[in-house]
Write a protein that holds these residues in place. Structure first.
Motif, PDB file in Angstrom:
ATOM      1  N   ASP A   1     -18.003  41.413  60.012  1.00  0.00           N
ATOM      2  CA  ASP A   1     -18.384  42.808  59.727  1.00  0.00           C
ATOM      3  C   ASP A   1     -19.620  43.032  60.445  1.00  0.00           C
ATOM      4  OD1 ASP A   1     -16.204  42.597  58.161  1.00  0.00           O
ATOM      5  OD2 ASP A   1     -17.279  42.535  56.220  1.00  0.00           O
TER       6      ASP A   1
ATOM      7  N   ARG B   1     -13.741  47.858  61.793  1.00  0.00           N
ATOM      8  CA  ARG B   1     -13.252  46.481  61.403  1.00  0.00           C
ATOM      9  C   ARG B   1     -11.764  46.667  61.044  1.00  0.00           C
ATOM     10  NH1 ARG B   1     -12.338  41.630  60.733  1.00  0.00           N
ATOM     11  NH2 ARG B   1     -13.795  40.416  59.514  1.00  0.00           N
ATOM     12  N   GLN B   2     -11.185  45.525  61.661  1.00  0.00           N
ATOM     13  CA  GLN B   2      -9.826  45.154  61.426  1.00  0.00           C
ATOM     14  C   GLN B   2      -9.643  43.895  60.793  1.00  0.00           C
ATOM     15  OE1 GLN B   2      -6.790  46.401  64.433  1.00  0.00           O
ATOM     16  NE2 GLN B   2      -5.621  44.560  63.869  1.00  0.00           N
ATOM     17  N   TYR B   3      -8.857  43.838  59.608  1.00  0.00           N
ATOM     18  CA  TYR B   3      -8.813  42.302  59.055  1.00  0.00           C
ATOM     19  C   TYR B   3      -7.324  41.635  59.182  1.00  0.00           C
ATOM     20  CZ  TYR B   3     -13.154  44.002  56.925  1.00  0.00           C
ATOM     21  OH  TYR B   3     -14.489  44.657  56.429  1.00  0.00           O
ATOM     22  N   GLN B   4      -6.421  42.536  59.845  1.00  0.00           N
ATOM     23  CA  GLN B   4      -5.228  41.715  59.901  1.00  0.00           C
ATOM     24  C   GLN B   4      -4.821  41.886  61.349  1.00  0.00           C
ATOM     25  OE1 GLN B   4      -5.525  44.927  58.390  1.00  0.00           O
ATOM     26  NE2 GLN B   4      -5.127  45.973  60.225  1.00  0.00           N
TER      27      GLN B   4
ATOM     28  N   ILE C   1      -3.491  46.104  53.503  1.00  0.00           N
ATOM     29  CA  ILE C   1      -4.798  46.120  54.025  1.00  0.00           C
ATOM     30  C   ILE C   1      -5.780  45.639  53.221  1.00  0.00           C
ATOM     31  CG2 ILE C   1      -6.501  47.311  55.589  1.00  0.00           C
ATOM     32  CD1 ILE C   1      -4.122  49.385  56.559  1.00  0.00           C
ATOM     33  N   ASN C   2      -5.840  46.196  52.243  1.00  0.00           N
ATOM     34  CA  ASN C   2      -7.057  45.706  51.278  1.00  0.00           C
ATOM     35  C   ASN C   2      -6.710  44.153  51.033  1.00  0.00           C
ATOM     36  OD1 ASN C   2      -7.978  48.125  51.217  1.00  0.00           O
ATOM     37  ND2 ASN C   2      -6.870  48.774  49.195  1.00  0.00           N
TER      38      ASN C   2
ATOM     39  N   GLU D   1      -8.155  42.039  53.731  1.00  0.00           N
ATOM     40  CA  GLU D   1      -9.655  42.314  53.866  1.00  0.00           C
ATOM     41  C   GLU D   1     -10.267  41.406  52.796  1.00  0.00           C
ATOM     42  OE1 GLU D   1     -13.182  45.566  53.015  1.00  0.00           O
ATOM     43  OE2 GLU D   1     -11.195  46.236  53.067  1.00  0.00           O
ATOM     44  N   GLN D   2      -9.634  40.916  51.664  1.00  0.00           N
ATOM     45  CA  GLN D   2     -10.201  40.100  50.878  1.00  0.00           C
ATOM     46  C   GLN D   2     -10.108  38.637  51.134  1.00  0.00           C
ATOM     47  OE1 GLN D   2     -11.800  41.146  48.114  1.00  0.00           O
ATOM     48  NE2 GLN D   2     -11.668  42.944  48.764  1.00  0.00           N
TER      49      GLN D   2
ATOM     50  N   ALA E   1     -10.927  37.837  54.455  1.00  0.00           N
ATOM     51  CA  ALA E   1     -12.111  37.545  55.196  1.00  0.00           C
ATOM     52  C   ALA E   1     -13.235  36.791  54.667  1.00  0.00           C
ATOM     53  CB  ALA E   1     -12.570  39.050  55.768  1.00  0.00           C
TER      54      ALA E   1
END
Length: 570
Positions: free
Chosen positions: A346, A359-362, A376-377, A380-381, A383
């Protein structure tokens, strides 16, 4: 190197002007045109009188308007531009696979069957006479090409050339073959019709047909190295007129182009300038009129340039860190997890990337993830942030030798180098050595997919994708792509089966479910560390008209398409 393509001195200049309806646009809008024609027949005064009551003046006014429009269009023809590229093209062979630096230039002198328009709809490109026709529940597709297309050497583009362009990558083990390796047979029905038979139903196949540039079979087979490095022959509206690796690539309008319309620009020179500050200075001083990529730290500088502007759009692209799962310490899951705790992605994105990306989490780019309703949420969790004590504990549990040094490969890109250095510093903080090797594109592409622990333990790269998730899921993560388009060598049996199922089913909801589970496995096993979703960001001078950014990075800059035809207002 000069192509030696001649021009017709008596050619009508009006052939170069923009065409509101090229052949392809006519194909796409014929239904609307028919409706409008019927409406015109039904029109009139309302009492059945369809006589033109305006006398001859209406025709004269129309003629004068047409002449003015033609004069305006002719005034757009001509001129040259210099484009400052972020990377240098290493070669020009589509069969081996064009990386983004090569594709940005090569898209102008090679042609494809299909392409994605600004709305990301698949449409016929200049070679195809229409969209592919499916048979046998999608296991057979028939493609018809136009009958007047020719290559720059004057040879006609035939069905044999099309088949060769798809077969050669498979035969030669090219990384691009994974997009169409389900083809079991190709048949030239006639000179302009090709029949593709597939091993299984594959819903994304039309998009795959658009991923390959068509090359002349006879020319490439005669001398592959010459074709790749000296004289690439295509059928597009420009020709490669000169190229010196790492210095420039110049394309010129091909006046014998067989399409309905021609580019406005006479000539475009692409100059690779990997160092971002130098690239911005080059743009600011007017040496270049179009510039690729603006680093976050220089956004305000570019915004302050009086005679320029910034064009941006969310890109179908993905930047990441990948581990070597074939050899070395990073084959251990706890080592990969430990490295994930040595830094905070982040903060990397906030410090080095924004506002040029988010920022991309997937593993799937944000626009595609949203279009397919991905959680997507939830991703994010999953990370984690920086926790050096946790990292030290995991390294110890993995029994990592105290003298181990993590080798991280980085392409010639300042932003990705900053990320790599941040990770290296975190690993050092956890008690181990780490080194970042920034390589030129040619050397990087030779090393990143070897799986050799002496070459790398990690690398950073970006991935430009099509709107269909299959291109990313299969090409990036299936083991068949190892050693070609990826160097992680992930080979989880369950994941491989899921990837294969996802491309064989036409049930969109089932594909979505599989993609979600595959992405969770990638994140949990830390095959990759998702980093950011870049924006397509270009700078352009005010005298450059009809400039529009495409969401697919390799389709920029759009010098000449059905929707855009750049011209210089000077």
């Amino acid at each position: 190197m000069f192509m030696g393509i001649g021009s017709n001195a008596v050619e009508d200049e009006t052939e170069h002007v923009d065409s509101a309806l090229t052949r392809r646009r006519t194909l796409q809008t014929v239904g609307t045109a028919g409706i409008l024609a019927l409406a015109g027949c039904a029109g009139g005064s309302g009492d059945g009188d369809t006589t033109n009551t305006g006398g001859g003046s209406t025709d004269a006014t129309a003629t004068q308007s047409d002449e003015t429009e033609q004069s305006d269009q002719q005034s757009k023809v001509g001129g040259s531009l210099t484009v400052a590229q972020a990377g240098a093209p290493p070669d020009w062979d589509p069969v081996k696979g064009l990386g983004v630096p090569s594709a940005i230039v090569g898209q102008n002198f090679f042609s494809t069957l299909y392409t994605y328009n600004d709305a990301l709809e698949l449409v016929p490109d200049d070679l195809a006479a229409g969209l592919p026709e499916p048979e046998r529940d999608g296991q057979r597709w028939t493609v018809e090409i136009v009958d007047n297309a020719k290559f720059h050497n004057g040879d006609p583009v035939t069905a044999e050339d099309v088949m060769y362009s798809f077969q050669a990558p498979i035969d030669e083990g090219s990384w691009v073959a994974s997009s169409f390796n389900m083809i079991t047979d190709m048949t030239a029905v006639d000179e302009t019709t090709i029949q593709f038979d597939l091993e299984y139903t594959y819903g994304a196949f039309p998009g795959s047909l658009g991923s390959m540039q068509i090359v002349p079979k006879a020319v490439r087979e005669a001398d592959v190295d010459k074709f790749s490095r000296e004289e690439p022959i295509g059928s597009g509206p420009f020709v490669l007129d000169g190229w010196k690796e790492n210095e420039f690539a110049t394309i010129k309008r091909w006046d014998d182009y067989w399409g309905e319309s021609k580019p406005n620009l006479d000539e475009v020179t692409f100059v690779p300038i990997p160092e971002s500050t130098t690239r911005v200075t080059n743009f600011k001083t007017g040496e270049s009129a179009i510039m690729q990529d603006i680093p976050p730290k220089l956004f305000s500088t570019v915004e302050s340039i009086q005679d320029g502007r910034i064009a941006e759009t969310p890109a179908l692209s993905y930047t990441y860190m990948t581990f070597n799962l074939k050899e070395g310490e990073t084959t251990k899951p706890k080592v990969r997890e430990a490295i994930d705790y040595t830094f905070d992605m982040d903060q990397v994105v906030e410090k080095f990337v924004e506002p040029a990306g988010v920022r991309q989490y997937q593993p799937i780019p944000i626009p595609t993830a949203k279009a397919w309703d991905m959680p997507i949420n939830e991703f994010e969790q999953m990370a984690v942030g920086k926790d050096i004590d946790k990292a030290k504990s995991l390294f110890e549990e993995a029994d990592v030798p105290g003298n181990w040094s993590c080798k991280i490969l980085c392409p010639p890109d300042d932003v990705r180098e900053n990320m790599c250095v941040t990770i290296a510093n975190g690993i050092k903080e956890a008690g181990y050595k780490a080194q970042v090797q920034r390589l030129d594109w040619g050397t990087f592409l030779e090393k990143f997919s070897t799986g050799n622990k002496d070459d790398f333990n990690m690398y950073s790269l970006g991935w430009s994708v099509s709107p269909d998730p299959d291109y990313q899921m299969y090409d990036m993560y299936h083991i068949s792509g190892a050693g070609a388009n990826q160097g992680h060598y992930w080979n989880d049996e369950e994941a491989m089966q899921m990837i294969e199922e996802s491309r064989k089913t036409t049930d969109r909801e089932r594909r979505r479910e599989l993609y979600i589970e595959i992405q969770k496995m990638i994140i949990e096993q830390r095959v990759q560390l998702p980093a950011w979703n870049p924006k397509g960001v270009w700078a352009v001078k005010d005298h450059v008209e009809d400039f529009q950014i495409h969401a697919i990075p390799s389709q920029n800059p759009q010098l000449f398409t059905d929707e855009h035809n750049i011209w210089v207002d000077e």
